[in-house]
Write a protein that holds these residues in place. Structure first.
Motif, PDB file in Angstrom:
ATOM      1  N   PHE A   1      25.568 -45.864 -38.751  1.00 23.30           N
ATOM      2  CA  PHE A   1      25.726 -47.801 -38.133  1.00 23.30           C
ATOM      3  C   PHE A   1      27.049 -48.104 -38.604  1.00 23.30           C
TER       4      PHE A   1
ATOM      5  N   ARG B   1      24.280 -57.317 -42.073  1.00 19.71           N
ATOM      6  CA  ARG B   1      22.521 -57.098 -42.235  1.00 19.71           C
ATOM      7  C   ARG B   1      22.435 -57.812 -40.999  1.00 19.71           C
TER       8      ARG B   1
ATOM      9  N   ASP C   1      21.957 -45.503 -44.282  1.00 14.78           N
ATOM     10  CA  ASP C   1      23.352 -44.739 -42.897  1.00 14.78           C
ATOM     11  C   ASP C   1      24.064 -45.784 -42.619  1.00 14.78           C
ATOM     12  N   LEU C   2      24.487 -47.004 -43.431  1.00 19.15           N
ATOM     13  CA  LEU C   2      26.322 -47.233 -43.269  1.00 19.15           C
ATOM     14  C   LEU C   2      27.195 -47.093 -43.432  1.00 19.15           C
TER      15      LEU C   2
ATOM     16  N   TYR D   1      22.848 -55.448 -38.449  1.00 17.40           N
ATOM     17  CA  TYR D   1      21.927 -54.197 -38.008  1.00 17.40           C
ATOM     18  C   TYR D   1      20.776 -54.318 -37.560  1.00 17.40           C
ATOM     19  N   GLU D   2      20.536 -55.448 -38.109  1.00 20.23           N
ATOM     20  CA  GLU D   2      18.819 -55.252 -37.979  1.00 20.23           C
ATOM     21  C   GLU D   2      18.433 -55.601 -36.125  1.00 20.23           C
TER      22      GLU D   2
ATOM     23  N   ARG E   1      30.000 -43.339 -48.872  1.00 20.84           N
ATOM     24  CA  ARG E   1      30.352 -44.470 -48.288  1.00 20.84           C
ATOM     25  C   ARG E   1      31.361 -45.315 -47.221  1.00 20.84           C
TER      26      ARG E   1
ATOM     27  N   ASP F   1      20.062 -50.815 -49.225  1.00 22.28           N
ATOM     28  CA  ASP F   1      18.465 -50.912 -48.373  1.00 22.28           C
ATOM     29  C   ASP F   1      19.137 -50.351 -47.021  1.00 22.28           C
ATOM     30  N   ILE F   2      20.528 -49.840 -46.775  1.00 22.32           N
ATOM     31  CA  ILE F   2      20.921 -49.690 -45.733  1.00 22.32           C
ATOM     32  C   ILE F   2      21.916 -48.443 -45.717  1.00 22.32           C
TER      33      ILE F   2
ATOM     34  N   LEU G   1      24.310 -53.721 -49.934  1.00 25.24           N
ATOM     35  CA  LEU G   1      23.877 -53.074 -49.176  1.00 25.24           C
ATOM     36  C   LEU G   1      22.891 -51.523 -49.053  1.00 25.24           C
TER      37      LEU G   1
END
Length: 454
Positions: free
Chosen positions: A260, A399, A289-290, A402-403, A315, A286-287, A284
């Motif tokens: 992402f 976020r 692949d960001l 992303y969601e 990242r 918890d994401i 972030l």
């Protein structure tokens, strides 16, 4: 040095694009088409924000007007004379149907206040001295950045009774006072007061003043400019270039873009406040692949690299400065476009060109903005806005984006694209600007009763 004639061709003219047929607007309102002059210190082939006068000029030509540009020799943003040019007393070019008249200036764009002032004043003086050019047109458009560009138009008004319209890109002397080129003190106070008086004089004599953001109009009204003399005309982009494009998976893979992607494209200076984007990554985790991607250069890049290595190793990707052609291809590779400006009073009343660029390209937006720019992004329905400098709020906006998932994000991008076409496009802005110029030429003593020398 010697005078010269040069006929140049803009390589961007042949790029494919979704171009609105503004030429169909010729002869709008039943008026006679106008011989328009544009005074601007910046012009093609200069890059960055200096592309805007060229975009405006070509749009007015597309409406059927004869356009003459009075400008300097290209030296922005490096402060060095463009390698294809050498300083002359005068040079003529024809570029994309626009007659370009170049006068000398002292090239400079460094941090020296003296050199920057010399750069501004040398162009204003050279342009004001070309009395033969100043009477050549029916009406002048002043591309007001810096404010000193208005001096030649005032000379044309005094000596030849030529009307002029100001298009304000920056608030002066606010821009100078907000910069770090001058420090506090009596000398700065004197400069600011002098510029205030000069700007007030340019507004009084102008037929109309157009601004690029509503907040600018509010400030000028508070300074005594009549409301009926003010209009908001948003900048538009070069629509031959900036338009929706498909993602190029091979390019993304070659550059290491994966997962992402939150992409920032542009200058990486202090005013952009990009440290908040790196700080947001801490919220972030918890994401996994960001990926935060920076495409551009600037004085803040070394510090951003250090912060990324310390707080978000692996990242953040820095792609460096990219040519316009590559940036056009890069934008669809970002799932979200990031726009950021520090929260300063001046920034609340301006409109960074990145907003129009992202909307025109149909890209979803996450913004760390305040004021007019924040309201426009929110109104467009193209994305989410967080307060500048608020890392947790920016992380929440990222976020949420992303969601949403890819399909919903693309829908936001389409919302933004339609908003751009309806409110900000060349079709809207060029006709509004042309109407102001046509009205100024019609109402002035020279107007249609006493046409300009041909």
């Amino acid at each position: 040095m010697e005078a010269g004639v040069r006929r140049a061709r803009d390589p961007r003219r042949d790029l494919p694009g979704e171009r609105r047929q503004v030429g169909a607007q010729r002869g709008y309102g039943g008026t006679t088409l106008t011989k328009i002059g544009i005074i601007t210190q910046w012009y093609d082939p200069e890059g960055g924000s200096a592309v805007l006068p060229g975009i405006i000029s070509r749009s007015l030509v597309a409406l059927g007007h004869e356009v003459h540009v009075l400008t300097g020799f290209p030296n922005y943003p490096s402060g060095q004379l463009h390698p294809d040019y050498r300083l002359r007393p005068y040079q003529f070019e024809e570029m994309n149907g626009v007659s370009v008249h170049r006068v000398p200036l002292m090239p400079s764009h460094d941090r020296s206040a003296v050199k920057r002032t010399t750069n501004y004043l040398s162009f204003a003086a050279s342009a004001a001295a070309r009395l033969d050019l100043l009477r050549k047109v029916d009406v002048w458009l002043v591309y007001s950045s810096p404010a000193t560009v208005a001096l030649p138009a005032m000379v044309a008004h005094w000596l030849h009774r030529r009307p002029y319209v100001i298009l304000m890109e920056d608030l002066w002397p606010d821009t100078l006072a907000d910069s770090d080129y001058v420090g506090p003190g009596r000398r700065t106070d004197l400069i600011v007061r002098t510029l205030h008086r000069f700007c007030d004089a340019t507004y009084r004599r102008a037929s109309h003043v157009a601004v690029i953001a509503p907040g600018m109009a509010d400030i000028l009204a508070q300074r005594g400019v009549p409301q009926d003399k003010l209009s908001v005309i948003y900048n538009w982009v070069d629509e031959r270039i900036f338009r929706p494009r498909p993602r190029d998976p091979q390019l993304a893979a070659a550059l290491g873009l994966q997962g992402f992607v939150v992409m920032y494209a542009g200058s990486m200076g202090n005013l952009q406040g990009l440290d908040v984007a790196v700080a947001a990554l801490e919220y972030l985790d918890d994401i996994p692949d960001l990926q935060l991607v920076f495409a551009g250069r600037g004085i803040e890049e070394p510090r951003l690299r250090q912060s990324a290595a310390r707080y978000a190793p692996g990242r953040v990707l820095f792609l460096g400065q990219q040519p316009v052609e590559r940036m056009i291809e890069l934008m669809p590779a970002g799932d979200v476009q990031l726009i950021s400006l520090r929260d300063r009073p001046l920034h609340r009343n301006t409109m960074p060109s990145k907003v129009q660029t992202a909307l025109a390209c149909g890209r979803p937006i996450v913004a760390a903005l305040a004021g007019d720019a924040a309201r426009l992004v929110d109104e467009s329905g193209a994305g989410f806005v967080a307060p500048p400098g608020d890392a947790p709020a920016l992380a929440d906006a990222i976020r949420r984006m992303y969601e949403l998932g890819a399909d919903k994000r693309e829908e936001l991008g389409r919302n933004g694209r339609q908003f751009y076409l309806d409110r900000l496009s060349e079709r809207i802005g060029s006709v509004a600007l042309a109407n102001l110029l046509e009205n100024a030429a019609r109402d002035a003593p020279t107007g249609r009763n006493r046409p300009a020398h041909r």
